[in-house]
Design a protein around this motif. Structure first.
Motif, PDB file in Angstrom:
ATOM      1  N   CYS A   1       0.828  -1.222   0.000  1.00 45.90           N
ATOM      2  CA  CYS A   1       0.000   0.000   0.000  1.00 45.90           C
ATOM      3  C   CYS A   1       0.853   1.259   0.000  1.00 45.90           C
ATOM      4  N   VAL A   2       1.569   1.480   1.074  1.00 49.26           N
ATOM      5  CA  VAL A   2       2.282   2.756   1.231  1.00 49.26           C
ATOM      6  C   VAL A   2       3.273   2.978   0.084  1.00 49.26           C
TER       7      VAL A   2
ATOM      8  N   TRP B   1       1.218   3.243  -3.472  1.00 47.96           N
ATOM      9  CA  TRP B   1      -0.051   3.973  -3.615  1.00 47.96           C
ATOM     10  C   TRP B   1      -0.007   4.993  -4.747  1.00 47.96           C
ATOM     11  N   ARG B   2       1.074   5.769  -4.801  1.00 45.59           N
ATOM     12  CA  ARG B   2       1.190   6.797  -5.836  1.00 45.59           C
ATOM     13  C   ARG B   2       1.273   6.163  -7.221  1.00 45.59           C
ATOM     14  N   PHE B   3       2.048   5.114  -7.318  1.00 45.25           N
ATOM     15  CA  PHE B   3       2.182   4.421  -8.608  1.00 45.25           C
ATOM     16  C   PHE B   3       0.826   3.888  -9.069  1.00 45.25           C
ATOM     17  N   MET B   4       0.062   3.337  -8.128  1.00 44.73           N
ATOM     18  CA  MET B   4      -1.206   2.692  -8.491  1.00 44.73           C
ATOM     19  C   MET B   4      -2.337   3.681  -8.730  1.00 44.73           C
ATOM     20  N   HIS B   5      -2.233   4.890  -8.142  1.00 45.06           N
ATOM     21  CA  HIS B   5      -3.356   5.821  -8.241  1.00 45.06           C
ATOM     22  C   HIS B   5      -3.046   7.111  -8.985  1.00 45.06           C
TER      23      HIS B   5
ATOM     24  N   TYR C   1      -1.635  11.718  -5.873  1.00 44.42           N
ATOM     25  CA  TYR C   1      -1.541  11.045  -4.573  1.00 44.42           C
ATOM     26  C   TYR C   1      -0.109  11.069  -4.049  1.00 44.42           C
ATOM     27  N   LYS C   2       0.043  11.485  -2.798  1.00 46.67           N
ATOM     28  CA  LYS C   2       1.359  11.425  -2.171  1.00 46.67           C
ATOM     29  C   LYS C   2       1.194  11.113  -0.690  1.00 46.67           C
TER      30      LYS C   2
ATOM     31  N   ASN D   1      -6.117   7.561 -14.503  1.00 45.44           N
ATOM     32  CA  ASN D   1      -5.527   8.340 -13.406  1.00 45.44           C
ATOM     33  C   ASN D   1      -4.097   7.940 -13.083  1.00 45.44           C
ATOM     34  N   SER D   2      -3.751   6.669 -13.276  1.00 47.30           N
ATOM     35  CA  SER D   2      -2.366   6.277 -12.995  1.00 47.30           C
ATOM     36  C   SER D   2      -1.635   5.874 -14.277  1.00 47.30           C
TER      37      SER D   2
ATOM     38  N   GLY E   1      -0.768   2.325 -14.485  1.00 48.42           N
ATOM     39  CA  GLY E   1      -0.019   1.750 -13.365  1.00 48.42           C
ATOM     40  C   GLY E   1      -0.886   0.948 -12.414  1.00 48.42           C
ATOM     41  N   GLY E   2      -2.136   1.359 -12.267  1.00 56.21           N
ATOM     42  CA  GLY E   2      -2.992   0.726 -11.259  1.00 56.21           C
ATOM     43  C   GLY E   2      -4.042  -0.191 -11.845  1.00 56.21           C
TER      44      GLY E   2
ATOM     45  N   ASN F   1       6.566   7.560 -11.920  1.00 57.08           N
ATOM     46  CA  ASN F   1       5.295   7.541 -11.183  1.00 57.08           C
ATOM     47  C   ASN F   1       5.427   6.989  -9.768  1.00 57.08           C
TER      48      ASN F   1
END
Lengths: 322, 321
Positions: free
Chosen positions: A96-97, A100-104, A108-109, B92-93, B96-97, B318
Motif C-alpha cells: 500500500c504505502v 499507492w502513488r504508482f497505483m493511483h 496522490y502522495k 488516473n495512474s 499503473g494501477g 510515477n
C-alpha cells in the motif's frame, strides 16, 4: 552542542512540530508515557491530545491510518516501537504505502515518516532485536534511513518529515544514549547522500547504523597495523548513494560491507552485487560481507554477541583482502 | 417520504449509468479488449449509488473493488475510468494501477488496495484528518462481507470507534468471497451489523437492492456520523450475480438462487417500476436514458482505446513525489 542520539531525534520531532502544525505523532504509548524509549516525552504536554496520540496495539493500522492522514494533508511521523513489528504491517507498507502513488497517479502522495527502533539490545530476543531494513529495500517506493550519529539523526529526520514521500526511519537502540556533538539550531541533511565517517586509502568499509561505530573502531585497529580504512556511511539505504561508493573505491579499490542484519539476502548482498555489476573495474578483490550469523538472535547475551558483527570480525574480514 | 421528480430521475440516472457501465465492462472484456480482470458488480449498484448520493463536498471515499463504475457518480468521467481500465495515458495512474485503482483525489477518492481490507485503515486516517479540521465532513468506507474477516478491518473499526472518528462503514454483503459463501466462513447472520456493538458503534441493515431504502438508511447514519457521534456501520444485503471474476463459471453454487435474485431483486428494474407507478418517468423517457448512457459509454470506450499507452520510461516517473 552535545546531545544524545535519542535527544537529537526528540529535538527534530519537537522542532518540526513547532514549524509545521500539520506534523502529528502517534503510535503505541507515545503520548503521556513518551514512548517506550522515551523519545516522544514532553510532546503531548506541548502539542496536546489532537497531535500526539496513543493508538491501539494495531501495527497494520498505525501504518495505514498514518498513510490516510498523509494522503489528506497531515504529515504524520508515527512510531512503531520495535522495528521488528514493521513485519506485522508488512503488506500495508510494501503493497500500500510504497505503491499507492504508482497505483493511483500523481495526485496522490504520502508524506509520512515511520520511526522504529532497530537492532540488537543485549538480550531482547529473536523478535525484538532484528534489523529488517533489507526487506524493505526490495520494494520501490520507500525511502529508508538508518542514521549512525546524533547529528545525522536530527538532520535526516527533519528532511524525512519534510519529504513528500514515505520514509522508514530506523533508530538503533544501542545508539539512543550515545552523546555526540551536533550543529546548533535548525539544519537538515539531504536524503540519499552518504557520508565519509573516516577517510582512508586502502579499503572502503561500508557500514550502517550501529555498525558505523564498530567499523570506526575496526579502522582504528587496522591503522595500527598499517591499513588505512575509509568508513563510508550511506545513511540512506534507499536511495543508495552509488556515486559516493564509486568515488571511494576509485581510491581504495577494495571494499567490505558491514551490516547487523542476517547475511542472506541482506543489504550487503545488494551492495556487493551492485558493485560487481557497476564498479568491477575499480575492484582489486571481492566485496566481502560482514553480517549477523544466519540464525535467529538468541536471548542469551553472550550468544547474541557471537551472532552480530563486532570490530574484531571486521578487522579479520579486512585483513583477508590483503 | 415524498421525493421530487428531479431527485428521483437524477438518482435513477446514476443507478442506470452504473449498471450499464458494469455491463459494458463485461461486454468489452468478452471481446478481449480489457488487459486485466473484471470483477463485475452487476446487481449490486443500488448499495453504492443510494449511499453515495448522500455525500457532500469535502467528504472522502474509500471505494470497493466491485462496482468500480461507481466513481462516475462521484464525478470521474467515464472517459478516464475506461482509460484506466484499459491501461492508457488518460487513466488516473496511466496504466499503473488499473481496474482496482480508479481514482481522482480532487473528487475525494482515497484510492483502494488490491489486497482487500488493507485500505480500511487509510480511510480511518482520512477521518482523523477530517476530525482535526472540525467540519462536518465524513469518510464513506465501502467493504465486502469476505473482506470483513480480515485483521485490518477489525483494527480499523476498533480504532475509528476509539477515536470517535467521522467515518461510515458500508458493507456490501453480496454473500460470496470468490467461491466461499459468507455463511461458511462466518458464524453470524449479519457480518457487518452484528459486529457493530462489539466496537461500540451503531448500525443498520438495509435491502441493498432497494436504492431508496439504501438512500434513507445512509441519510440517517451519515447525519449521525456528521453530527460527531463517531462511526457507524451500514450493512446492505445483496447477491453477487456473476462470478468473482469474468470467466468464473460459479460451479460452486446453486444457479437457481442467483436467478431468483436477478428476477426479484434487480435494483434497476425495481426503481423503474417505482418510477412508472408513481409517474416520475415514462417508458419513453427510460428508453431515451438507456440510449443516451449507452452512447456515452461507447464514446468512453472509443476514447480509451484511442488514448496512448504509457511507455516504459513513464514507469520510473510515477513512484516518488
Amino acid at each position: 552542542m552535545q546531545v544524545t542520539y535519542g535527544q537529537a531525534v526528540a529535538d527534530a520531532l519537537r522542532e518540526e512540530m513547532e514549524r509545521d502544525e500539520m506534523v502529528v505523532v502517534f503510535g503505541e504509548d507515545v503520548a503521556q508515557h513518551g514512548g517506550i524509549f522515551g523519545i516522544t516525552r514532553g510532546l503531548y504536554e506541548i502539542f496536546g491530545e489532537d497531535r500526539v496520540k496513543n493508538t491501539p496495539i494495531s501495527e497494520t493500522s498505525i501504518i495505514g491510518v498514518g498513510a490516510g492522514a498523509a494522503l489528506t494533508g497531515l504529515r504524520p511521523c508515527i512510531e512503531l516501537m520495535y522495528s521488528d513489528f514493521l513485519l506485522v504491517a508488512f503488506s500495508e507498507i510494501y503493497h500500500c504505502v510504497a505503491k499507492w502513488r504508482f497505483m493511483h497517479g500523481d495526485q496522490y502522495k504520502i508524506p509520512m515518516v515511520i520511526r522504529a527502533a532497530a537492532g540488537s539490545a543485549f538480550g531482547a530476543g529473536a523478535e525484538h532485536s532484528n534489523c529488517v531494513e533489507s526487506l524493505f529495500m526490495h520494494t520501490p517506493g520507500l525511502i529508508i534511513i538508518s542514521p549512525s550519529t546524533a547529528a545525522d539523526a536530527k538532520g535526516l529526520l527533519k528532511s524525512a518529515i519534510r519529504s513528500d514521500n514515505p520514509v522508514l526511519f530506523f533508530e538503533h537502540k544501542q545508539l539512543y544514549q550515545v552523546k555526540e556533538e551536533i550543529p546548533e539550531g535548525d539544519y537538515t541533511i539531504p536524503i540519499g547522500v552518504a557520508d565519509i565517517k573516516r577517510e582512508g586509502t586502502d579499503i572502503t568499509i561500508i557500514a550502517m547504523g550501529l555498525m558505523v561505530k564498530k567499523a570506526l573502531a575496526a579502522a582504528e585497529k587496522l591503522a595500527a597495523e598499517g591499513i588505512s580504512a575509509e568508513v563510508l556511511d550511506p545513511r540512506t539505504i534507499a536511495p543508495l548513494d552509488k556515486e559516493a561508493i564509486r568515488k571511494s573505491v576509485e581510491k581504495t579499490h577494495r571494499a567490505i560491507v558491514v551490516e547487523e542484519g542476517n547475511k542472506t539476502g541482506g543489504i550487503g548482498a545488494e551492495i556487493a552485487a551492485m558493485m560487481q555489476e557497476e564498479m568491477y573495474d575499480e575492484l582489486d578483490g571481492p566485496v566481502l560481507r560482514v553480517a549477523a550469523l544466519d540464525v535467529p538472535l538468541p536471548y542469551d547475551v553472550a550468544l547474541e554477541l557471537v551472532c552480530v558483527p563486532n570490530e574484531d570480525k571486521i578487522v579479520e574480514a579486512v585483513k583477508a583482502l590483503f | 417520504m415524498a421525493y421530487s421528480k428531479e431527485f428521483i430521475t437524477d438518482l435513477y440516472r446514476k443507478l442506470l449509468g452504473t449498471r450499464l457501465s458494469e455491463e459494458k465492462l463485461v461486454a468489452i472484456y468478452k471481446e478481449g479488449r480489457v488487459p486485466g480482470h473484471i470483477h463485475s458488480g452487476v446487481g449490486q449498484e443500488a448499495t453504492h449509488v443510494g449511499s453515495l448520493v448522500t455525500s457532500k463536498e469535502g467528504d472522502y471515499f474509500k471505494l470497493a473493488h466491485r462496482v468500480v463504475s461507481i466513481s462516475s457518480v462521484l464525478g470521474v468521467p467515464f472517459n478516464n475510468i475506461y482509460a484506466e481500465i484499459l491501461g492508457r495515458q488518460d487513466g488516473n495512474s496511466r496504466g499503473g494501477g488499473g481496474v482496482n485503482h480508479i481514482a481522482d483525489f480532487s473528487k475525494g477518492i482515497l484510492g483502494m488496495s488490491g489486497t482487500l481490507g488493507c485500505d480500511m485503515p487509510f480511510a480511518v486516517g482520512a477521518a482523523y484528518r477530517l476530525k482535526l479540521e472540525g467540519k462536518d465532513n465524513i469518510v464513506y468506507c465501502y467493504y465486502g462481507d469476505g473482506t470483513s474477516n480480515r485483521g485490518p478491518v477489525h483494527e480499523a473499526m476498533n480504532w475509528a470507534a476509539a477515536w470517535k472518528l467521522p467515518i461510515l462503514f458500508i458493507m456490501d454483503n453480496n454473500q460470496w468471497a470468490i467461491s466461499t459463501c459468507i455463511y461458511e466462513s462466518t458464524a453470524i447472520e449479519n457480518p457487518g451489523a452484528d459486529r457493530a456493538a462489539a466496537y461500540g458503534m451503531t448500525s443498520k441493515i438495509v435491502d441493498g437492492t432497494d436504492v431508496l431504502a439504501v438512500y434513507e438508511a445512509t441519510k440517517e447514519l451519515s447525519e449521525y456520523v456528521r453530527a460527531g457521534n463517531g462511526p457507524a456501520i451500514l450493512e446492505a444485503k445483496n447477491y453477487r450475480w456473476r462470478g468473482h471474476f469474468e470467466g468464473d463459471q460459479c460451479k460452486y453454487r446453486d444457479p437457481a438462487i442467483t436467478e431468483k435474485w436477478q428476477k426479484k431483486r434487480n435494483c434497476v428494474k425495481r426503481m423503474e417500476n417505482y418510477m412508472l407507478e408513481n409517474d416520475f418517468i415514462s417508458e419513453d423517457e427510460i428508453k431515451t436514458m438507456y440510449e443516451e448512457i449507452d452512447a456515452e459509454l461507447n464514446a468512453a470506450v472509443d476514447f480509451a482505446e484511442a488514448s496512448p499507452k504509457a511507455t516504459a520510461e513513464d514507469l520510473f516517473n510515477n513512484i516518488f513525489a
